[in-house]
Design an enzyme around this catalytic site. Structure first.
Site, PDB file in Angstrom:
ATOM      1  N   LYS A  76      26.519 -18.377 -41.254  1.00  0.00           N
ATOM      2  CA  LYS A  76      26.297 -16.939 -41.381  1.00  0.00           C
ATOM      3  C   LYS A  76      27.433 -16.245 -40.637  1.00  0.00           C
ATOM      4  CE  LYS A  76      22.652 -13.473 -40.543  1.00  0.00           C
ATOM      5  NZ  LYS A  76      21.280 -13.259 -40.013  1.00  0.00           N
TER       6      LYS A  76
ATOM      7  N   SER B  56      18.024 -10.876 -43.178  1.00  0.00           N
ATOM      8  CA  SER B  56      19.441 -10.597 -43.270  1.00  0.00           C
ATOM      9  C   SER B  56      20.296 -11.809 -43.641  1.00  0.00           C
ATOM     10  CB  SER B  56      19.943 -10.057 -41.930  1.00  0.00           C
ATOM     11  OG  SER B  56      19.856 -11.055 -40.920  1.00  0.00           O
TER      12      SER B  56
ATOM     13  N   SER C  41      14.662 -12.889 -40.392  1.00  0.00           N
ATOM     14  CA  SER C  41      15.923 -12.980 -41.145  1.00  0.00           C
ATOM     15  C   SER C  41      16.324 -14.378 -41.602  1.00  0.00           C
ATOM     16  CB  SER C  41      17.068 -12.392 -40.318  1.00  0.00           C
ATOM     17  OG  SER C  41      17.062 -10.998 -40.400  1.00  0.00           O
TER      18      SER C  41
END
Lengths: 95, 486
Positions: free
Chosen positions: B78, B153, B177
Site C-alpha cells: 500500500k 482505504s 481499511s
C-alpha cells in the site's frame, strides 16, 4: 446547520487550510452533518468513566538518551521545496 | 495452472521445488499488471526494474541455499508505507513528489525475508475513505464489477490481490481499511492487535488506531506473511514487545469446543438480507466443525462510529499538521507570507475528505469543545473496550458480517459523508479496542463477494487465523476469482 460560515472560517484558520470559494458551502454543509452525527455521544452513559488513553493500557516506553541517528541533512532535504545551504527557505517573517 | 492463479503458500512450495524461478514468476505478474491496471487503477507506482532485480537476487540466494521465509515471492505495498528511493504518495497530491529517504520497518522486514515488491498500490487519500474515491490518483475499480468500488482505504491492495495481479499485499486498517475492501473483493484481510506490527515509516492517520496488516487469498497466506511482519520494533514507541508465535504452525488448531460469540445487533435491519444469510451459513459451517454459538451483548455498539469520527479526526488533525509546505510535500507558488504559504499549500495539497477530517478534528479539540467531544469520545471508547473485554470472558471469538452490504457502485455514497462512514459499522470497534480482526470470503450475493468478520481478544492472531483456515478447508469461497481476472 450546527456550524455557520464564521465558525467554519475560524476552524479553517486554526487548521491552516485555505478553502477555495467553490468548496466553502459544501464544507459548511458536510462538517455540520458530521458534527450533528457525533453529537449523539453526549447521550452515552459516561459518568465516572476514565477516558481511555491506550487500547492496551500501556504507558509510553522511553528510550535511552543516546545519539542513534547520523546527520543526514542533505539527503533529508532532497524532498524540500526550497533550501539553500542546508536551510529551509520560507517567506520573510521578520522585517 | 498459471502462476498468477496460485496462492502465496503454493508459490512458496513451487519455488522451493524448483518448478519455476522467481524471475519467471515476477515477469509473469508484471505482465499481468501492465495488461490489466489501466482498467483497475490499482497501482500508483509499478516497480518493474526493482522487482526484476529483487527476483534475480532471490534466485541467486536460493541457488546458494539461502533466502528468507518469503524468498522470491512477489508482493505489493500500500502506498502508505515509505519505500526508500521510491515515490510514496499516500494517495495525495500533497506527497505526489515525495521520494522516501528511508524504508518502513514493514518494508524492511519483508525485503529481508526475500519478498519481491512489484509496486505501490492506490488508496484513499491518507487512508481516509471507505471506497477509494478520495485518492488523488482516481478510484480503483472492483475486479468483480468495474462499476463498483473495491472498498477502502486499502482498495488498490485488495483489487490487486483479487484480480490475481499479486498473490499478497500489505495494507493498513484504522477503522476497517483492510477488512472492508477484503470483504468487497473476496480476499482475506487481516488486522493484527494494536502494537503487533511496527508503524515506523507507515504514514500516520490516527496513531492510536492505525495498524498494518495483510491482504491475501487465504488464511494460510496471511499467517505466512504476518509471521514476517510482526514483532517488536525499537523505532515505534507504540510497538509492544510480545512473543510472535509460529502462525503457520498454529493453523492446524481444531475448532472443537471453540466458543463463537454472535452480536444480535450485527444482524439487525441495517444488514442486507442476502449478506446476512451468507454469514449465517458460514457460522453453521463453523458449528459443524465443533464450534458452539452464543449470543453476546455489546451495549455501546451504536456509539462506535460516532466515537471513531471524533477520535480519528482529532488524531489526524494533529498528525497532518506536519504538512506545511516547507520541509517536504506540496508547496503553493508565490506565497505572500508564511501564513499564506501554510494555508495555500495545505488547501491545495489536501483533497476534500482529508480537509473535512482535519477540520472536524480541529473543531473537537478546540477550546470550549474539547470536553464535550474529544474527552467524551475517549470515555465512550473505554466503554466500548470494556464491552469487548466482558464479551471475551464468555467467548473465544466474535463472528459476524464484515460489511452491511456487498460492494456499492462508485459515486453512490460520495454525497453524504455519514452514509459512507456507516459502511464501517461492524469493523470500527476492533480498532477502538485495539483488537485483532479479520475478514474472510464466505459467500456470493448476486455475483458479489461477502466477508465473514472475526474479532478476537488481544494477541489472538493465531486463533483467528486457525478459525479462518479450518473454515477454508471445508469451503471454497476464497478460491473464487472474478470472471475477467481468472
Amino acid at each position: 446547520m450546527s456550524l455557520d460560515k464564521d465558525q467554519v472560517t475560524h476552524i479553517a484558520m486554526l487548521a491552516r487550510l485555505r478553502l477555495a470559494d467553490d468548496e466553502f458551502a459544501e464544507t459548511v454543509d458536510k462538517l455540520s452533518r458530521i458534527v450533528d452525527f457525533v453529537d449523539q455521544l453526549s447521550a452515552a452513559p459516561t459518568e465516572d468513566v476514565v477516558p481511555m488513553a491506550h487500547p492496551l493500557n500501556q504507558s509510553q516506553r522511553l528510550r535511552a538518551d543516546a545519539v542513534t541517528e547520523p546527520n543526514d541533512r542533505d539527503r533529508m532535504q532532497e524532498n524540500a521545496p526550497a533550501v539553500s545551504e542546508g536551510l529551509y527557505l520560507v517567506p520573510k517573517v521578520i522585517e | 495452472m498459471d502462476l498468477h492463479a496460485k496462492t502465496l503458500t503454493e508459490l512458496k512450495a513451487g519455488l522451493e521445488a524448483g518448478d519455476f524461478s522467481s524471475l519467471e514468476l515476477t515477469e509473469a505478474l508484471l505482465g499481468r499488471i501492465e495488461a490489466n491496471d489501466e482498467t483497475l487503477n490499482a497501482f500508483i507506482t509499478v516497480m518493474r526494474d526493482q522487482a526484476l532485480a529483487a527476483a534475480r537476487r532471490a534466485d541467486e540466494a536460493r541457488a546458494k541455499g539461502n533466502g528468507g521465509a518469503l524468498n522470491g515471492l512477489p508482493i505489493v505495498h500500500k502506498d502508505i508505507f515509505c519505500t526508500q528511493g521510491i515515490k510514496t504518495t499516500c494517495g495525495s497530491k500533497m506527497l505526489d513528489n515525495f521520494v522516501s529517504p528511508y524504508d518502513a520497518t514493514v518494508v524492511e522486514r519483508l525485503d529481508a525475508a526475500g519478498a519481491v515488491v512489484l509496486g505501490k498500490t492506490n488508496m484513499d487519500e491518507f487512508a481516509m475513505g471507505s471506497s477509494n474515491e478520495t485518492s488523488y490518483f482516481g478510484p480503483v475499480k472492483n475486479p468483480w464489477d468495474l462499476a463498483r468500488s473495491p472498498g477502502g482505504s486499502s482498495g488498490g491492495s485488495a483489487a490487486a490481490v483479487a484480480a490475481r495481479l499479486s498473490p499478497a499485499a500489505t495494507a493498513t486498517d484504522t477503522g476497517g481499511s483492510i477488512r472492508q475492501p477484503a470483504a468487497l473483493t473476496n480476499t482475506v484481510g487481516f488486522k493484527p492487535t494494536y502494537g503487533r506490527v511496527s508503524r515506523y515509516g507507515m504514514i500516520a492517520f490516527a496513531s492510536s488506531l492505525d495498524q498494518a496488516g495483510t491482504i491475501t487469498r487465504s488464511a494460510a497466506d496471511a499467517a505466512l506473511m504476518l509471521g514476517v511482519m510482526a514483532g517488536f520494533d525499537e523505532r515505534d514507541s507504540t510497538s509492544i514487545d510480545h512473543a510472535v508465535p509460529d502462525y503457520v504452525a498454529g493453523l492446524e488448531g481444531s475448532l472443537q469446543g471453540l466458543r463463537i460469540g454472535i452480536v444480535r445487533q450485527h444482524f439487525d435491519a441495517g444488514l442486507d438480507e442476502k449478506t446476512g444469510a451468507a454469514v449465517r451459513e458460514a457460522l453453521s459451517v463453523l458449528e459443524s466443525k465443533g464450534a458452539s454459538l452464543t449470543e453476546v451483548d455489546l451495549p455501546n455498539l451504536d456509539y462506535c462510529v460516532p466515537t471513531y469520527y471524533v477520535v480519528a479526526p482529532a488524531e489526524c488533525s494533529s498528525n497532518l499538521s506536519r504538512f506545511d509546505g516547507v520541509r517536504f510535500g506540496h508547496r503553493a507558488e508565490d506565497p505572500e507570507d508564511l501564513l499564506d504559504l501554510y494555508c495555500r499549500s495545505r488547501g491545495e495539497g489536501f483533497g476534500a475528505e482529508v480537509k473535512r477530517r482535519i477540520m472536524t478534528g480541529t473543531y473537537v479539540l478546540s477550546a470550549g469543545y474539547y470536553d464535550a467531544y474529544y474527552l467524551q469520545a475517549q470515555k465512550v471508547r473505554q466503554l466500548i473496550s470494556d464491552d469487548f473485554r466482558k464479551a471475551f470472558e464468555d467467548v473465544d471469538v466474535i463472528a459476524g458480517p464484515t460489511t452491511p452490504t456487498p460492494a456499492f457502485k462508485l459515486g453512490d455514497k460520495t454525497d453524504d459523508p455519514i452514509t459512507m462512514y456507516l459502511n464501517d459499522i461492524y469493523t470500527i470497534g476492533a480498532n477502538l479496542a485495539g483488537l485483532p480482526a479479520m475478514s474472510a470470503p464466505c459467500g456470493m450475493v448476486d455475483g458479489l463477494p461477502v466477508g465473514l468478520h472475526l474479532v478476537g481478544p488481544h494477541w489472538s492472531e493465531d486463533r483467528l487465523l486457525a478459525v479462518a483456515h479450518q473454515y477454508q478447508q471445508d469451503t471454497d469461497w476464497h478460491t473464487l476469482a472474478p470472471e475477467d481476472f481468472q
